[in-house]
Design a protein around this motif. Structure first.
Motif, PDB file in Angstrom:
ATOM      1  N   ILE A 195      35.276  42.792  42.172  1.00 23.80           N
ATOM      2  CA  ILE A 195      35.560  42.261  43.504  1.00 23.80           C
ATOM      3  C   ILE A 195      34.415  41.418  44.062  1.00 23.80           C
ATOM      4  N   SER A 196      33.246  41.456  43.410  1.00 25.14           N
ATOM      5  CA  SER A 196      32.085  40.774  43.963  1.00 25.14           C
ATOM      6  C   SER A 196      32.248  39.260  43.953  1.00 25.14           C
TER       7      SER A 196
ATOM      8  N   CYS B  44      28.169  44.064  44.909  1.00 24.48           N
ATOM      9  CA  CYS B  44      29.422  44.795  44.870  1.00 24.48           C
ATOM     10  C   CYS B  44      29.882  44.968  43.440  1.00 24.48           C
TER      11      CYS B  44
ATOM     12  N   ARG C 199      39.081  37.641  52.216  1.00 21.82           N
ATOM     13  CA  ARG C 199      39.495  38.979  52.637  1.00 21.82           C
ATOM     14  C   ARG C 199      40.908  39.283  52.168  1.00 21.82           C
TER      15      ARG C 199
ATOM     16  N   ASN D 264      40.746  40.253  48.553  1.00 17.03           N
ATOM     17  CA  ASN D 264      40.180  41.593  48.437  1.00 17.03           C
ATOM     18  C   ASN D 264      41.244  42.649  48.716  1.00 17.03           C
TER      19      ASN D 264
ATOM     20  N   VAL E  84      30.886  42.643  50.434  1.00 17.82           N
ATOM     21  CA  VAL E  84      31.104  41.236  50.092  1.00 17.82           C
ATOM     22  C   VAL E  84      30.996  40.368  51.341  1.00 17.82           C
ATOM     23  N   THR E  85      31.588  40.836  52.449  1.00 19.20           N
ATOM     24  CA  THR E  85      31.540  40.088  53.699  1.00 19.20           C
ATOM     25  C   THR E  85      30.107  39.941  54.186  1.00 19.20           C
TER      26      THR E  85
ATOM     27  N   TYR F 252      33.582  48.021  49.435  1.00 19.88           N
ATOM     28  CA  TYR F 252      33.178  46.841  48.692  1.00 19.88           C
ATOM     29  C   TYR F 252      33.504  45.561  49.450  1.00 19.88           C
ATOM     30  N   GLU F 253      34.623  45.572  50.162  1.00 18.07           N
ATOM     31  CA  GLU F 253      34.978  44.401  50.959  1.00 18.07           C
ATOM     32  C   GLU F 253      33.934  44.164  52.038  1.00 18.07           C
TER      33      GLU F 253
ATOM     34  N   VAL G 133      34.957  37.643  44.568  1.00 19.39           N
ATOM     35  CA  VAL G 133      36.028  37.245  45.479  1.00 19.39           C
ATOM     36  C   VAL G 133      35.553  37.409  46.915  1.00 19.39           C
ATOM     37  N   THR G 134      35.585  36.337  47.673  1.00 18.54           N
ATOM     38  CA  THR G 134      35.079  36.391  49.038  1.00 18.54           C
ATOM     39  C   THR G 134      36.199  36.325  50.072  1.00 18.54           C
TER      40      THR G 134
ATOM     41  N   ARG H  18      42.489  45.472  46.058  1.00 21.00           N
ATOM     42  CA  ARG H  18      42.477  46.906  46.374  1.00 21.00           C
ATOM     43  C   ARG H  18      43.864  47.508  46.238  1.00 21.00           C
TER      44      ARG H  18
END
Length: 225
Positions: free
Chosen positions: A18-19, A14, A24, A27, A217-218, A213-214, A21-22, A31
């Motif tokens: 943001i990569s 990502c 939600r 994120n 990441v998920t 991107y979220e 940060v896990t 955003r």
């Protein structure tokens, strides 16, 4: 060959912002902040076009920024942009209709350019009357939705945003916060809902693209677990 088959397929990395940060929730905050600053920037640029053409007039005592815009305009537009940009992907998930049409940043940038062009036309292009201008901008705004969105949720949200934003503008003008030159739709210009509709579609597309991107990441976190 066997070693290649044994290698797991990893999702694409990502964006750097943001990569790492896990969560939600985090994120969502990131955003929202990105969308807020995009909205502030667009508000400054687009409002400058309107003021240079004397489409909107602010009282002298509230003109404080270097862009000759009232101080409250950029924060309000930034907040609205964040809400709209977060609402569009949320609505897609709620309706179970993931938006897949032209999901790449190049398309989003073209959408922003068309939106700026529509706003520029409202301030710079001279028409015989406001009706012709309003019809032209309405066609351009619907064309923007058809070119870059084509979703029922996007169209419905765009209509709702245009209605609410126009109502708020009417109330602000009625209370003397600012005014439009030659108003022909109660206290504002008749083409204003077209601008709000196009702006909603544009910020919705940016919000949808950021939401991708979220998801990545998920997926990356789930694979690692």
């Amino acid at each position: 060959m066997a070693e290649d088959d044994a290698m797991p397929t990893l999702p694409k990395k990502c964006g750097p912002y943001i990569s790492s940060v896990t969560s939600r929730g985090m994120n969502l905050v990131i955003r929202g902040i990105v969308l807020f600053f995009i909205g502030v920037f667009l508000a400054l640029v687009l409002n400058l076009l309107q003021i240079q053409r004397n489409v909107t007039l602010f009282p002298p005592d509230v003109i404080t920024s270097i862009f000759s815009s009232a101080w409250w305009v950029p924060p309000c537009c930034g907040t609205a942009s964040a809400v709209i940009g977060l609402l569009y992907p949320c609505m897609d998930r709620h309706l179970g209709e993931p938006h897949k049409f032209k999901r790449e940043w190049s398309s989003v940038m073209r959408c922003v350019a068309v939106f700026v062009g529509i706003n520029h036309a409202s301030a710079k292009v001279d028409f015989a009357n406001n009706i012709q201008l309003s019809l032209t901008l309405a066609a351009l705004s619907i064309g923007l939705w058809w070119t870059f969105d084509r979703s029922r949720s996007g169209f419905g949200l765009g209509i709702g945003i245009a209605f609410l934003a126009t109502l708020v503008s009417q109330l602000l003008v009625y209370n003397g916060v600012y005014q439009y030159t030659s108003p022909d739709f109660l206290y504002v210009r008749s083409w204003l809902p077209c601008i709000f509709f196009a702006g909603g579609i544009t910020m919705g597309n940016i919000g949808r693209q950021l939401a991708m991107y979220e998801c990545k990441v998920t997926a990356e976190k789930s694979h690692e677990d």
